[in-house]
Design a protein around this motif. Structure first.
Motif, PDB file in Angstrom:
ATOM      1  N   PRO A 146       0.822  -1.210   0.000  1.00 29.90           N
ATOM      2  CA  PRO A 146       0.000   0.000   0.000  1.00 29.90           C
ATOM      3  C   PRO A 146       0.856   1.260   0.000  1.00 29.90           C
ATOM      4  O   PRO A 146       1.876   1.334   0.672  1.00 29.90           O
ATOM      5  N   ARG A 147       0.442   2.254  -0.773  1.00 30.24           N
ATOM      6  CA  ARG A 147       1.075   3.578  -0.747  1.00 30.24           C
ATOM      7  C   ARG A 147      -0.023   4.628  -0.879  1.00 30.24           C
ATOM      8  O   ARG A 147      -1.194   4.298  -1.122  1.00 30.24           O
ATOM      9  N   LEU A 148       0.347   5.889  -0.733  1.00 32.30           N
ATOM     10  CA  LEU A 148      -0.617   6.968  -0.883  1.00 32.30           C
ATOM     11  C   LEU A 148      -0.663   7.427  -2.341  1.00 32.30           C
ATOM     12  O   LEU A 148       0.359   7.444  -3.021  1.00 32.30           O
ATOM     13  N   ASN A 149      -1.873   7.792  -2.811  1.00 24.03           N
ATOM     14  CA  ASN A 149      -1.979   8.287  -4.176  1.00 24.03           C
ATOM     15  C   ASN A 149      -1.422   9.704  -4.270  1.00 24.03           C
ATOM     16  O   ASN A 149      -0.964  10.280  -3.290  1.00 24.03           O
ATOM     17  N   GLN A 150      -1.467  10.289  -5.463  1.00 22.55           N
ATOM     18  CA  GLN A 150      -0.784  11.565  -5.684  1.00 22.55           C
ATOM     19  C   GLN A 150      -1.301  12.684  -4.794  1.00 22.55           C
ATOM     20  O   GLN A 150      -0.527  13.517  -4.329  1.00 22.55           O
ATOM     21  N   ASN A 151      -2.623  12.748  -4.574  1.00 22.53           N
ATOM     22  CA  ASN A 151      -3.135  13.842  -3.748  1.00 22.53           C
ATOM     23  C   ASN A 151      -3.192  13.487  -2.261  1.00 22.53           C
ATOM     24  O   ASN A 151      -3.753  14.243  -1.468  1.00 22.53           O
ATOM     25  N   GLN A 152      -2.582  12.342  -1.872  1.00 18.85           N
ATOM     26  CA  GLN A 152      -2.444  11.958  -0.469  1.00 18.85           C
ATOM     27  C   GLN A 152      -3.783  11.765   0.248  1.00 18.85           C
ATOM     28  O   GLN A 152      -3.867  11.886   1.473  1.00 18.85           O
ATOM     29  N   VAL A 153      -4.829  11.457  -0.508  1.00 16.75           N
ATOM     30  CA  VAL A 153      -6.158  11.286   0.079  1.00 16.75           C
ATOM     31  C   VAL A 153      -6.526   9.818   0.189  1.00 16.75           C
ATOM     32  O   VAL A 153      -7.112   9.378   1.181  1.00 16.75           O
ATOM     33  N   PHE A 154      -6.178   9.031  -0.820  1.00 18.03           N
ATOM     34  CA  PHE A 154      -6.529   7.618  -0.844  1.00 18.03           C
ATOM     35  C   PHE A 154      -5.276   6.748  -0.763  1.00 18.03           C
ATOM     36  O   PHE A 154      -4.166   7.184  -1.096  1.00 18.03           O
TER      37      PHE A 154
END
Length: 358
Positions: free
Chosen positions: A185-193
């Motif tokens: 798991p990692r964070l998506n580009q806008n750090q929301v999901f």
């Protein structure tokens, strides 16, 4: 299916097929085509094995076929169209490969057992990892590739009695895992999901230990602890010639040291000696772990250490105690508990259960 030739030879075979088909629509916007795109995946895992058992040892070998077909529609900009115009075309990803392995156990004495195993296995992506969870916490990644790993395990178990009524079980296991296209798991580009992604090369060297004690049918207590040293073994990122700054870093957003302890005491009900009452306690421990790559110092955020305490009370009655009432109080100290990014567990909570066994 399991065919037994005699007490020594067995031939097991299995086939597991699972399918997922999600259809969605956006009632508030007929123009939002993304909601109507098909999201389908099917898995089929077929296996056959051979088991040889004799006296104090056992050997098993097996072969598995992994198959997954994923169907979706990808977005693209048609040639010559205006900026911002989006169309969709069907796409189908197919995966098929063989896994294999072997496992063996040997009793050196009646109460001391050695265990070892090796497996080439595949971890096929789950539907929510491919398509997301509908915009709650997990963003889909339909280009996610299956994870391939070579897994080695070696363990031992020791079981003994103290006098007649005291039973002690001790077990330990060491493992090494060499994984390609590791799913993490990692964070998506806008750090929301959160989004699942492939990491080219990951190794994992770890230990597991467990101890359990029981007294008659009254007291049972035990504890287990797991340590896993998940390391990024991807030395060069795609298209790069300079060594990655996060090479040999611990994989972030995944706990690496955690364990449980529990105890249950059972006695006859003071109201009716045929009924049983059980008190239970459970302790959860998770060591703190980084949310991002440790070598990226400016973003060295941590998911903090977590300790939680649970209590339970069960009253059993009826024929063979097949009717049970259970009350549970979880996270008694109302601690902040997390799995990883955005996956916060409940605070202090109380539940009740009724179970009837036919």
């Amino acid at each position: 299916m399991n065919y037994t030739f005699n007490d020594t030879h067995q031939l097991p075979a299995s086939n597991v097929y699972t399918t997922f088909d999600r259809k969605r629509e956006n009632l508030l916007s007929e123009q939002a085509q993304i909601y109507s795109q098909p999201q389908k995946t099917s898995k089929n895992i077929a296996g056959i094995g051979y088991t040889f058992e004799k006296e104090n040892w056992s050997i098993t070998t097996f072969l598995k076929n992994y198959n997954q077909v994923t169907t979706f529609e990808e977005a693209y900009r048609p040639v010559g169209s205006e900026y911002g115009t989006v169309a969709y075309r069907p796409k189908r990803n197919t995966f098929n490969d063989l896994g294999y392995g072997a496992a063996a156990t040997y009793f050196l004495t009646d109460n001391f057992q050695l265990k070892a195993s090796f497996e080439k296995s595949f971890r096929l992506p789950e539907p929510n990892e491919l398509f997301g969870d509908g915009g709650v916490l997990l963003q889909g990644n339909n280009s996610l590739r299956p994870e391939k790993s070579y897994n080695y395990n070696f363990g031992a178990g020791y079981f003994f009695r103290i006098r007649k009524n005291h039973q002690v079980n001790l077990s330990g296991n060491g493992f090494y895992r060499d994984a390609k296209d590791f799913i993490r798991p990692r964070l998506n580009q806008n750090q929301v999901f959160q989004v699942m992604d492939n990491l080219a090369d990951v190794t994992n060297l770890g230990l597991e230990a467990e101890a359990r004690y029981s007294y008659k049918d009254k007291l049972s207590a035990g504890a287990n602890l797991t340590y896993q040293n998940l390391r990024n073994n991807t030395r060069f990122e795609s298209g790069q010639t300079r060594e990655s700054i996060v090479y040999r870093d611990r994989i972030p957003n995944i706990p690496y040291l955690y364990g449980n302890a529990d105890a249950t005491y059972t006695f006859d009900s003071p109201f009716n000696s045929k009924n049983r009452v059980s008190f239970g306690y459970n302790l959860l421990y998770v060591h703190s772990f980084y949310l991002y790559w440790p070598s990226l110092g400016s973003t060295k955020l941590e998911v903090p250490e977590q300790i939680a305490h649970d209590l339970s009370l069960t009253y059993s009655f009826g024929k063979k105690n097949n009717f049970q009432f259970t009350l549970e109080a979880r996270n008694l100290t109302d601690a902040n508990l997390y799995d990883n990014f955005s996956l916060k567990k409940p605070g202090r909570n109380y539940t009740g259960k009724i179970r009837y066994s036919f």
